[in-house]
Design a protein around this motif. Sequence first.
Motif, PDB file in Angstrom:
ATOM      1  N   PRO A 303      10.497  -1.603   4.944  1.00  0.00           N
ATOM      2  CA  PRO A 303      10.655  -2.834   5.586  1.00  0.00           C
ATOM      3  C   PRO A 303       9.898  -2.800   7.008  1.00  0.00           C
ATOM      4  CG  PRO A 303      12.425  -1.888   5.547  1.00  0.00           C
ATOM      5  CD  PRO A 303      11.771  -0.995   4.933  1.00  0.00           C
ATOM      6  N   THR A 304       9.732  -1.589   7.283  1.00  0.00           N
ATOM      7  CA  THR A 304       9.002  -1.482   8.985  1.00  0.00           C
ATOM      8  C   THR A 304       7.711  -0.803   8.849  1.00  0.00           C
ATOM      9  OG1 THR A 304      10.514   0.364   9.279  1.00  0.00           O
ATOM     10  CG2 THR A 304      11.439  -1.827   9.918  1.00  0.00           C
ATOM     11  N   PRO A 305       6.739  -1.142   8.430  1.00  0.00           N
ATOM     12  CA  PRO A 305       5.647  -0.498   8.354  1.00  0.00           C
ATOM     13  C   PRO A 305       4.533  -0.452   9.312  1.00  0.00           C
ATOM     14  CG  PRO A 305       5.300  -2.856   7.494  1.00  0.00           C
ATOM     15  CD  PRO A 305       6.673  -2.569   8.202  1.00  0.00           C
ATOM     16  N   ASN A 306       5.056  -0.822  10.659  1.00  0.00           N
ATOM     17  CA  ASN A 306       3.960  -1.318  11.800  1.00  0.00           C
ATOM     18  C   ASN A 306       3.162  -0.033  12.240  1.00  0.00           C
ATOM     19  OD1 ASN A 306       5.149  -3.777  11.723  1.00  0.00           O
ATOM     20  ND2 ASN A 306       6.843  -3.297  13.292  1.00  0.00           N
ATOM     21  N   SER A 307       3.603   1.407  12.014  1.00  0.00           N
ATOM     22  CA  SER A 307       2.845   2.255  12.529  1.00  0.00           C
ATOM     23  C   SER A 307       1.398   2.580  11.702  1.00  0.00           C
ATOM     24  CB  SER A 307       3.759   3.478  12.485  1.00  0.00           C
ATOM     25  OG  SER A 307       4.775   3.527  13.486  1.00  0.00           O
ATOM     26  N   PHE A 308       1.306   2.160  10.608  1.00  0.00           N
ATOM     27  CA  PHE A 308       0.103   2.417   9.789  1.00  0.00           C
ATOM     28  C   PHE A 308      -0.569   1.337   9.334  1.00  0.00           C
ATOM     29  CE2 PHE A 308       2.547   6.429  10.188  1.00  0.00           C
ATOM     30  CZ  PHE A 308       1.473   7.425  10.592  1.00  0.00           C
ATOM     31  N   VAL A 309      -0.137   0.011   9.652  1.00  0.00           N
ATOM     32  CA  VAL A 309      -0.812  -1.049   8.969  1.00  0.00           C
ATOM     33  C   VAL A 309      -2.146  -1.344   9.335  1.00  0.00           C
ATOM     34  CG1 VAL A 309       1.269  -2.378   8.641  1.00  0.00           C
ATOM     35  CG2 VAL A 309       0.141  -2.827  10.742  1.00  0.00           C
ATOM     36  N   PRO A 310      -3.101  -1.987   8.886  1.00  0.00           N
ATOM     37  CA  PRO A 310      -4.539  -2.298   9.387  1.00  0.00           C
ATOM     38  C   PRO A 310      -4.363  -3.151  10.554  1.00  0.00           C
ATOM     39  CG  PRO A 310      -4.571  -2.198   7.154  1.00  0.00           C
ATOM     40  CD  PRO A 310      -3.227  -2.311   7.519  1.00  0.00           C
ATOM     41  N   LEU A 311      -5.067  -2.987  11.453  1.00  0.00           N
ATOM     42  CA  LEU A 311      -5.144  -4.021  12.851  1.00  0.00           C
ATOM     43  C   LEU A 311      -5.925  -5.035  12.757  1.00  0.00           C
ATOM     44  CD1 LEU A 311      -5.094  -1.242  15.620  1.00  0.00           C
ATOM     45  CD2 LEU A 311      -3.191  -2.410  14.770  1.00  0.00           C
ATOM     46  N   GLY A 312      -7.094  -5.196  11.663  1.00  0.00           N
ATOM     47  CA  GLY A 312      -7.822  -6.447  11.425  1.00  0.00           C
ATOM     48  C   GLY A 312      -6.978  -7.663  11.530  1.00  0.00           C
ATOM     49  N   ALA A 313      -7.432  -8.906  11.744  1.00  0.00           N
ATOM     50  CA  ALA A 313      -6.653 -10.026  11.688  1.00  0.00           C
ATOM     51  C   ALA A 313      -6.338 -10.464  10.252  1.00  0.00           C
ATOM     52  CB  ALA A 313      -7.526 -11.077  12.460  1.00  0.00           C
ATOM     53  N   ASN A 314      -7.613 -10.217   9.445  1.00  0.00           N
ATOM     54  CA  ASN A 314      -7.481 -10.631   7.895  1.00  0.00           C
ATOM     55  C   ASN A 314      -6.728  -9.565   7.121  1.00  0.00           C
ATOM     56  OD1 ASN A 314      -8.725 -12.927   8.484  1.00  0.00           O
ATOM     57  ND2 ASN A 314     -10.986 -11.947   8.053  1.00  0.00           N
ATOM     58  N   CYS A 315      -5.386  -9.555   7.569  1.00  0.00           N
ATOM     59  CA  CYS A 315      -4.449  -8.615   6.710  1.00  0.00           C
ATOM     60  C   CYS A 315      -3.374  -9.309   6.516  1.00  0.00           C
ATOM     61  CB  CYS A 315      -4.154  -7.231   7.443  1.00  0.00           C
ATOM     62  SG  CYS A 315      -3.161  -6.025   6.919  1.00  0.00           S
ATOM     63  N   ARG A 316      -2.752  -9.155   5.267  1.00  0.00           N
ATOM     64  CA  ARG A 316      -1.376  -9.632   4.682  1.00  0.00           C
ATOM     65  C   ARG A 316      -0.698  -8.389   4.144  1.00  0.00           C
ATOM     66  NH1 ARG A 316      -3.660 -12.886   7.175  1.00  0.00           N
ATOM     67  NH2 ARG A 316      -3.842 -15.107   6.724  1.00  0.00           N
ATOM     68  N   ILE A 317       0.528  -8.047   4.879  1.00  0.00           N
ATOM     69  CA  ILE A 317       1.449  -7.113   4.330  1.00  0.00           C
ATOM     70  C   ILE A 317       2.591  -7.769   3.533  1.00  0.00           C
ATOM     71  CG2 ILE A 317       2.846  -5.250   5.288  1.00  0.00           C
ATOM     72  CD1 ILE A 317       1.130  -5.549   7.787  1.00  0.00           C
ATOM     73  N   ILE A 318       2.981  -7.171   2.417  1.00  0.00           N
ATOM     74  CA  ILE A 318       4.075  -7.491   1.659  1.00  0.00           C
ATOM     75  C   ILE A 318       4.551  -6.121   1.178  1.00  0.00           C
ATOM     76  CG2 ILE A 318       4.638  -8.532  -0.797  1.00  0.00           C
ATOM     77  CD1 ILE A 318       1.862  -9.998  -0.758  1.00  0.00           C
ATOM     78  N   TYR A 319       6.013  -6.479   1.700  1.00  0.00           N
ATOM     79  CA  TYR A 319       6.886  -5.212   1.468  1.00  0.00           C
ATOM     80  C   TYR A 319       8.191  -5.570   1.096  1.00  0.00           C
ATOM     81  CZ  TYR A 319       8.476  -6.485   6.068  1.00  0.00           C
ATOM     82  OH  TYR A 319       8.684  -7.207   7.125  1.00  0.00           O
ATOM     83  N   SER A 320       9.036  -4.493   0.371  1.00  0.00           N
ATOM     84  CA  SER A 320       9.957  -4.548  -0.049  1.00  0.00           C
ATOM     85  C   SER A 320      10.898  -3.198  -0.199  1.00  0.00           C
ATOM     86  CB  SER A 320      10.157  -5.196  -1.778  1.00  0.00           C
ATOM     87  OG  SER A 320      11.484  -5.162  -2.088  1.00  0.00           O
ATOM     88  N   HIS A 321      12.090  -3.005  -0.405  1.00  0.00           N
ATOM     89  CA  HIS A 321      12.830  -1.744  -0.150  1.00  0.00           C
ATOM     90  C   HIS A 321      12.250  -1.006  -1.372  1.00  0.00           C
ATOM     91  CE1 HIS A 321      15.387  -2.245   3.464  1.00  0.00           C
ATOM     92  NE2 HIS A 321      15.452  -3.738   2.849  1.00  0.00           N
ATOM     93  N   ALA A 322      11.959  -1.498  -2.641  1.00  0.00           N
ATOM     94  CA  ALA A 322      11.436  -1.114  -3.724  1.00  0.00           C
ATOM     95  C   ALA A 322      10.139  -1.562  -4.151  1.00  0.00           C
ATOM     96  CB  ALA A 322      12.511  -0.861  -4.757  1.00  0.00           C
ATOM     97  N   ILE A 323       9.098  -0.984  -4.027  1.00  0.00           N
ATOM     98  CA  ILE A 323       7.667  -1.649  -4.452  1.00  0.00           C
ATOM     99  C   ILE A 323       7.560  -2.344  -5.705  1.00  0.00           C
ATOM    100  CG2 ILE A 323       6.617   0.353  -5.663  1.00  0.00           C
ATOM    101  CD1 ILE A 323       4.227  -0.305  -3.393  1.00  0.00           C
ATOM    102  N   ASP A 324       8.511  -1.919  -6.468  1.00  0.00           N
ATOM    103  CA  ASP A 324       8.382  -2.785  -7.933  1.00  0.00           C
ATOM    104  C   ASP A 324       9.070  -4.084  -7.795  1.00  0.00           C
ATOM    105  OD1 ASP A 324      10.917  -1.843  -7.920  1.00  0.00           O
ATOM    106  OD2 ASP A 324      10.825  -0.741  -9.732  1.00  0.00           O
ATOM    107  N   ARG A 325       9.618  -4.344  -6.813  1.00  0.00           N
ATOM    108  CA  ARG A 325      10.320  -5.704  -6.652  1.00  0.00           C
ATOM    109  C   ARG A 325       9.255  -6.752  -6.167  1.00  0.00           C
ATOM    110  NH1 ARG A 325      16.173  -4.353  -3.733  1.00  0.00           N
ATOM    111  NH2 ARG A 325      17.092  -3.017  -5.569  1.00  0.00           N
ATOM    112  N   ILE A 326       8.193  -6.588  -5.408  1.00  0.00           N
ATOM    113  CA  ILE A 326       7.166  -7.182  -5.146  1.00  0.00           C
ATOM    114  C   ILE A 326       6.471  -8.008  -6.276  1.00  0.00           C
ATOM    115  CG2 ILE A 326       4.970  -7.505  -4.280  1.00  0.00           C
ATOM    116  CD1 ILE A 326       5.571  -5.050  -2.448  1.00  0.00           C
ATOM    117  N   SER A 327       6.657  -9.145  -6.320  1.00  0.00           N
ATOM    118  CA  SER A 327       6.147 -10.141  -7.338  1.00  0.00           C
ATOM    119  C   SER A 327       4.661 -10.519  -7.538  1.00  0.00           C
ATOM    120  CB  SER A 327       7.009 -11.363  -7.336  1.00  0.00           C
ATOM    121  OG  SER A 327       6.358 -12.278  -6.290  1.00  0.00           O
TER     122      SER A 327
END
Length: 350
Positions: A303-327
């Motif tokens: 849930p806290t991915p801020n250190s390694f996310v892309p910095l470009g404006a055209n980025c969408r981040i989808i996260y969950s405590h377990a990745i297989d919960r992402i629909s």
Amino acid sequence: MPERANPSTIDFDPRRVLIIDFGQLGDVVLSLPALRAVRTRFPQAHLTVVVGRPGAAIVELSGYADEVIGIDRVALRDGPKPTALLRIVQLVRRVRRARFDFVIDLHSLYETNLLGYLSGAPWRLYARRPGRSLDALSNFRPRPPVEDFRKHAVDRYLDVLKPLGVENAPRLPQLRPRPEDERAAYEMLKRARARTCAPLVGLFPGAGHPARRWPLDRFAELAHTLEKSDETQTVVFVGPEEKDLVNSIRARFPRSSVLLDRLTIPQLAAAQALLSVFVSNDTGPLHLASAVGTPVVMLLDRPTPNSFVPLGANCRIIYSHAIDRISTEEVAQAVRELLAVPRTPALFEL
């Protein structure tokens, strides 16, 4: 090794600089602003970058280095010990022959700090990483701040350069594919019958660890959903670690999907630049896509991915405590949002 009085930061003007950048592929992409800052700070210096072999292509593409030394870190770690020791000795001899007068270690591991010391360079500036760096081998003053994991990785790399007076440097990693790689990528897509009239959505189902992989069935479902409702065409990228997925991908993905599995890093960057959107787990290819200007959707299992996310404006981040919960629908909606963002078309403009 003799030490010298610390130089004035303002007057410091080394002629031969060795930069050690031993991160993974994504780390090297995120270190590009720091490499650019060193190039700007010492425009007349000869810059040599020692980097892991996959990252060597990234540094070469950037144009910030005069020389790149690619090291097979996996072979050094997992190969026969006598062979690894021989390669290390050869590397030390090579850097000593170059007579560097300044070493910057952006990533700071015990072995890289030792390499910088053994290089014979009189000045050494190392990232300060508690428990991982040998700070006693770094002699440039003032010292950089201690690594702060609350900061983005880009800023942590730039922090290493603060003793050189580097402040407010541009933070966005940027790469431009070479014309020959653009032509190669275009020909691969053409042979695979990529449609010039359809938005190309790239998918990268791999990741360094199985726990970080969104299920392959979800990637396939996403490809079918977008093709049906948004008239896209899927381009699936497969690296060496995902070769065992090829048969499953061919069986589960739409028949119109393009599968690219034998790309060099420069060809991968060029192919990504032709996409409308790139969807990936937390991997090096995702950061590479962002660096060439392609909108990205990043799938994370924390849930806290801020250190390694892309910095470009055209980025969408989808996260969950377990990745297989992402629909699938969550990801599809993020792709649609990015498809609606105006972007200068690059596809097939060669």
